[in-house]
Design a protein around this motif. Structure first.
Motif, PDB file in Angstrom:
ATOM      1  N   PRO A   8       0.831  -1.197   0.000  1.00 18.27           N
ATOM      2  CA  PRO A   8       0.000   0.000   0.000  1.00 18.27           C
ATOM      3  C   PRO A   8       0.868   1.250   0.000  1.00 18.27           C
ATOM      4  CG  PRO A   8       0.111  -0.851   2.241  1.00 18.27           C
ATOM      5  CD  PRO A   8       0.909  -1.795   1.370  1.00 18.27           C
ATOM      6  N   GLY A   9       0.398   2.282  -0.685  1.00 22.55           N
ATOM      7  CA  GLY A   9       1.228   3.465  -0.869  1.00 22.55           C
ATOM      8  C   GLY A   9       1.562   4.184   0.431  1.00 22.55           C
ATOM      9  N   ARG A  10       2.849   4.301   0.677  1.00 26.77           N
ATOM     10  CA  ARG A  10       3.344   5.142   1.777  1.00 26.77           C
ATOM     11  C   ARG A  10       4.191   6.223   1.133  1.00 26.77           C
ATOM     12  NH1 ARG A  10       3.724  -0.114   3.914  1.00 26.77           N
ATOM     13  NH2 ARG A  10       3.135  -0.286   6.113  1.00 26.77           N
ATOM     14  N   LEU A  11       4.299   7.372   1.808  1.00 32.25           N
ATOM     15  CA  LEU A  11       5.169   8.410   1.259  1.00 32.25           C
ATOM     16  C   LEU A  11       6.615   7.968   1.430  1.00 32.25           C
ATOM     17  CD1 LEU A  11       5.426  11.189  -0.015  1.00 32.25           C
ATOM     18  CD2 LEU A  11       5.617  12.139   2.290  1.00 32.25           C
ATOM     19  N   ARG A  12       7.291   7.814   0.304  1.00 30.28           N
ATOM     20  CA  ARG A  12       8.679   7.338   0.335  1.00 30.28           C
ATOM     21  C   ARG A  12       9.642   8.521   0.393  1.00 30.28           C
ATOM     22  NH1 ARG A  12      12.560   4.970   1.355  1.00 30.28           N
ATOM     23  NH2 ARG A  12      13.881   3.727   0.026  1.00 30.28           N
ATOM     24  N   ALA A  13       9.352   9.538  -0.416  1.00 26.02           N
ATOM     25  CA  ALA A  13      10.227  10.712  -0.477  1.00 26.02           C
ATOM     26  C   ALA A  13       9.502  11.853  -1.170  1.00 26.02           C
ATOM     27  CB  ALA A  13      11.507  10.369  -1.245  1.00 26.02           C
ATOM     28  N   GLU A  14       9.994  13.045  -0.907  1.00 25.40           N
ATOM     29  CA  GLU A  14       9.517  14.224  -1.655  1.00 25.40           C
ATOM     30  C   GLU A  14      10.727  14.933  -2.212  1.00 25.40           C
ATOM     31  OE1 GLU A  14       7.132  17.310   0.153  1.00 25.40           O
ATOM     32  OE2 GLU A  14       5.843  15.755   0.986  1.00 25.40           O
ATOM     33  N   ILE A  15      10.721  15.257  -3.481  1.00 22.56           N
ATOM     34  CA  ILE A  15      11.865  15.970  -4.049  1.00 22.56           C
ATOM     35  C   ILE A  15      11.398  17.195  -4.830  1.00 22.56           C
ATOM     36  CG2 ILE A  15      13.229  13.837  -4.274  1.00 22.56           C
ATOM     37  CD1 ILE A  15      12.850  14.379  -7.356  1.00 22.56           C
ATOM     38  N   ASN A  16      12.277  18.146  -4.931  1.00 24.29           N
ATOM     39  CA  ASN A  16      12.003  19.325  -5.751  1.00 24.29           C
ATOM     40  C   ASN A  16      12.350  19.027  -7.198  1.00 24.29           C
ATOM     41  OD1 ASN A  16      11.229  20.940  -3.585  1.00 24.29           O
ATOM     42  ND2 ASN A  16      13.356  21.409  -3.099  1.00 24.29           N
ATOM     43  N   ALA A  17      11.542  19.542  -8.116  1.00 25.41           N
ATOM     44  CA  ALA A  17      11.826  19.335  -9.530  1.00 25.41           C
ATOM     45  C   ALA A  17      11.783  20.662 -10.275  1.00 25.41           C
ATOM     46  CB  ALA A  17      10.823  18.344 -10.130  1.00 25.41           C
ATOM     47  N   HIS A  18      11.943  21.768  -9.518  1.00 27.81           N
ATOM     48  CA  HIS A  18      11.890  23.097 -10.153  1.00 27.81           C
ATOM     49  C   HIS A  18      12.907  23.230 -11.267  1.00 27.81           C
ATOM     50  CE1 HIS A  18      10.551  23.780  -5.952  1.00 27.81           C
ATOM     51  NE2 HIS A  18       9.665  24.532  -6.541  1.00 27.81           N
ATOM     52  N   ALA A  19      14.019  22.538 -11.084  1.00 28.94           N
ATOM     53  CA  ALA A  19      15.132  22.757 -12.003  1.00 28.94           C
ATOM     54  C   ALA A  19      14.881  22.145 -13.374  1.00 28.94           C
ATOM     55  CB  ALA A  19      16.401  22.165 -11.399  1.00 28.94           C
ATOM     56  N   PHE A  20      13.868  21.279 -13.463  1.00 32.76           N
ATOM     57  CA  PHE A  20      13.685  20.549 -14.723  1.00 32.76           C
ATOM     58  C   PHE A  20      12.493  21.061 -15.507  1.00 32.76           C
ATOM     59  CE2 PHE A  20      15.554  17.453 -11.677  1.00 32.76           C
ATOM     60  CZ  PHE A  20      16.827  17.467 -12.228  1.00 32.76           C
ATOM     61  N   GLY A  21      12.630  21.003 -16.812  1.00 35.56           N
ATOM     62  CA  GLY A  21      11.543  21.409 -17.691  1.00 35.56           C
ATOM     63  C   GLY A  21      11.579  20.570 -18.948  1.00 35.56           C
ATOM     64  N   LEU A  22      10.868  21.052 -19.940  1.00 29.56           N
ATOM     65  CA  LEU A  22      10.740  20.279 -21.175  1.00 29.56           C
ATOM     66  C   LEU A  22      12.076  20.079 -21.878  1.00 29.56           C
ATOM     67  CD1 LEU A  22       7.476  22.032 -22.166  1.00 29.56           C
ATOM     68  CD2 LEU A  22       7.721  19.545 -22.030  1.00 29.56           C
ATOM     69  N   ALA A  23      12.990  21.000 -21.651  1.00 26.99           N
ATOM     70  CA  ALA A  23      14.269  20.902 -22.355  1.00 26.99           C
ATOM     71  C   ALA A  23      15.307  20.108 -21.569  1.00 26.99           C
ATOM     72  CB  ALA A  23      14.795  22.309 -22.627  1.00 26.99           C
ATOM     73  N   SER A  24      14.928  19.602 -20.392  1.00 29.55           N
ATOM     74  CA  SER A  24      15.930  18.977 -19.514  1.00 29.55           C
ATOM     75  C   SER A  24      16.281  17.549 -19.899  1.00 29.55           C
ATOM     76  CB  SER A  24      15.427  18.960 -18.066  1.00 29.55           C
ATOM     77  OG  SER A  24      15.106  20.243 -17.647  1.00 29.55           O
ATOM     78  N   GLY A  25      15.365  16.890 -20.607  1.00 26.78           N
ATOM     79  CA  GLY A  25      15.565  15.472 -20.925  1.00 26.78           C
ATOM     80  C   GLY A  25      16.940  15.230 -21.530  1.00 26.78           C
ATOM     81  N   GLY A  26      17.630  14.215 -21.026  1.00 29.13           N
ATOM     82  CA  GLY A  26      18.936  13.872 -21.581  1.00 29.13           C
ATOM     83  C   GLY A  26      20.100  14.538 -20.866  1.00 29.13           C
ATOM     84  N   SER A  27      19.837  15.598 -20.093  1.00 24.87           N
ATOM     85  CA  SER A  27      20.953  16.243 -19.387  1.00 24.87           C
ATOM     86  C   SER A  27      21.431  15.332 -18.260  1.00 24.87           C
ATOM     87  CB  SER A  27      20.522  17.596 -18.823  1.00 24.87           C
ATOM     88  OG  SER A  27      19.669  17.399 -17.717  1.00 24.87           O
TER      89      SER A  27
END
Ligand SMILES: Nc1ncnc2c1ncn2[C@@H]1O[C@H](COP(=O)(O)OP(=O)(O)OP(=O)(O)O)[C@@H](O)[C@H]1O
Length: 339
Positions: A278-297
């Motif tokens: 059953p779902g438990r909160l495992r972690a919370e992370i910030n993703a502000h730094a990523f956007g559509l152009a981030s893939g592959g970096s």
């Protein structure tokens, strides 16, 4: 989750009802239009009349306080045979104008938690609060967009679909509902299709209508349950772009469910990672730094791998790992364990 399949109760717009039924691949339950309205919007609540960005409840939420709080929430499904725990003691805080993503493997309870936020599913323990008040049922302050393309009543035109919950809530005049429908159809690029019926639209266009319908309600929180999962990769990508552009313009508060790590990093400003069932909160992370152009970096790949480990590693001792909720433009770095 499945959207309740619906038919018009009366002759209303019987147009595509028969053909839609014939083409249906599975049996459909019959729901009256009034009941459909209740699913979309509780008529007991007023609809804010400001635009979404202005509708953010600055009066209701103290500075720095969370808009939506999930406090030690467990949710059980009780059947004749057993009790199934879908989520276990999950705590989350969503702030106004955040793009908050719930990420987890299939069956970890993401949709269940979202439905509980919407007020469709009761919690077994804990509490969900919006602007400090307990969530006790559905309301127009929380509008959901589902994965399925059949969430639009097929007997209504595109414009009528967008107007429908506004009129059902009886909080706007017909003229204002039409005005809002046209405004938000324009924002999702569908002005030219206002008078057609949903069966004449592609899957991506149907999702745009559902998004326009949700935004036209000026909800405090927009809840999206894997809205792009059934689309092809190119359309999915375009829909992500369009959603982010809409958010840039309107700054609504978004809670978005996905099981795609890439999508979570691109769409989210913060990502809550749920452990398998059953779902438990495992972690919370910030993703502000990523956007559509981030893939592959390199940073994107590192974050992807780290989330993958958090999703599936067996080390679950102690409480969830949480990053600061600051909006700093840094990739996720240090995680701290909370009780
Ligand atoms: N109406 C229901 N009655 C009984 N069990 C249910 C019901 N809905 C969901 N479940 C169960 O609750 C658990 C969580 O389901 P849920 O749909 O919330 O997961 P999810 O993470 O959204 O999965 P997916 O990504 O596959 O949609 C699963 O074990 C599922 O079988």
């Amino acid at each position: 989750m499945r959207w309740p399949h619906v038919f018009a109760q009366d002759g209303d717009v019987a147009l595509s009802r028969g053909s839609w039924l014939r083409s249906a691949a599975e049996p459909y339950a019959s729901l009256a239009e009034a009941e459909l309205a209740d699913r979309l919007v509780s008529r007991a609540h007023p609809v804010p009349s400001a635009a979404p960005s202005q509708a953010l409840p600055s009066h209701a939420v103290q500075a720095g306080a969370a808009l939506l709080e999930v406090d030690q929430v467990s949710i059980d499904y009780v059947t004749e045979e057993r009790v199934l725990r879908a989520t276990h003691q999950v705590s989350l805080q969503v702030h106004a104008a955040e793009r908050f993503v719930l990420l987890g493997a299939s069956g970890c309870g993401k949709s269940t938690l979202l439905k509980a936020m919407a007020g469709f599913v009761p919690v077994s323990e804990g509490e969900i609060r919006l602007g400090g008040s307990p969530v006790q049922g559905p309301g127009p302050d929380r509008v959901m967009v589902f994965q399925e393309f059949d969430q639009l009543p097929p007997w209504k035109t595109v414009r009528e679909n967008v107007m429908f919950p506004l009129l059902a809530s009886r909080r706007t005049s017909k003229a204002e509902a039409r005005e809002r429908a046209d405004l938000y159809l324009d924002k999702v690029g569908l002005s030219r299709f206002a008078d057609v019926h949903p069966h004449q639209l592609s899957g991506g266009m149907k999702q745009r209508v559902a998004i326009a319908r949700a935004l036209a309600m000026h909800p405090q929180v927009l809840l999206m349950d894997e809205p792009f999962a059934a689309l092809d990769a190119l359309t999915r990508r375009r829909m992500q772009e369009e959603l982010l552009a809409l958010w840039d313009e309107l700054r609504f508060t978004l809670v978005f469910v996905t099981h795609s790590i890439e999508e979570a990093l691109v769409v989210g400003s913060r990502v809550a990672i749920l452990s398998p069932h059953p779902g438990r909160l495992r972690a919370e992370i910030n993703a502000h730094a990523f956007g559509l152009a981030s893939g592959g970096s390199a940073e994107f790949e590192a974050a992807h791998q780290r989330i993958h480990r958090l999703l599936f590693d067996e080390d679950r001792a102690g409480g969830p790992l949480v990053e600061s909720t600051s909006s700093s433009n840094q990739p996720p770095q240090a995680l701290r364990r909370v009780a």
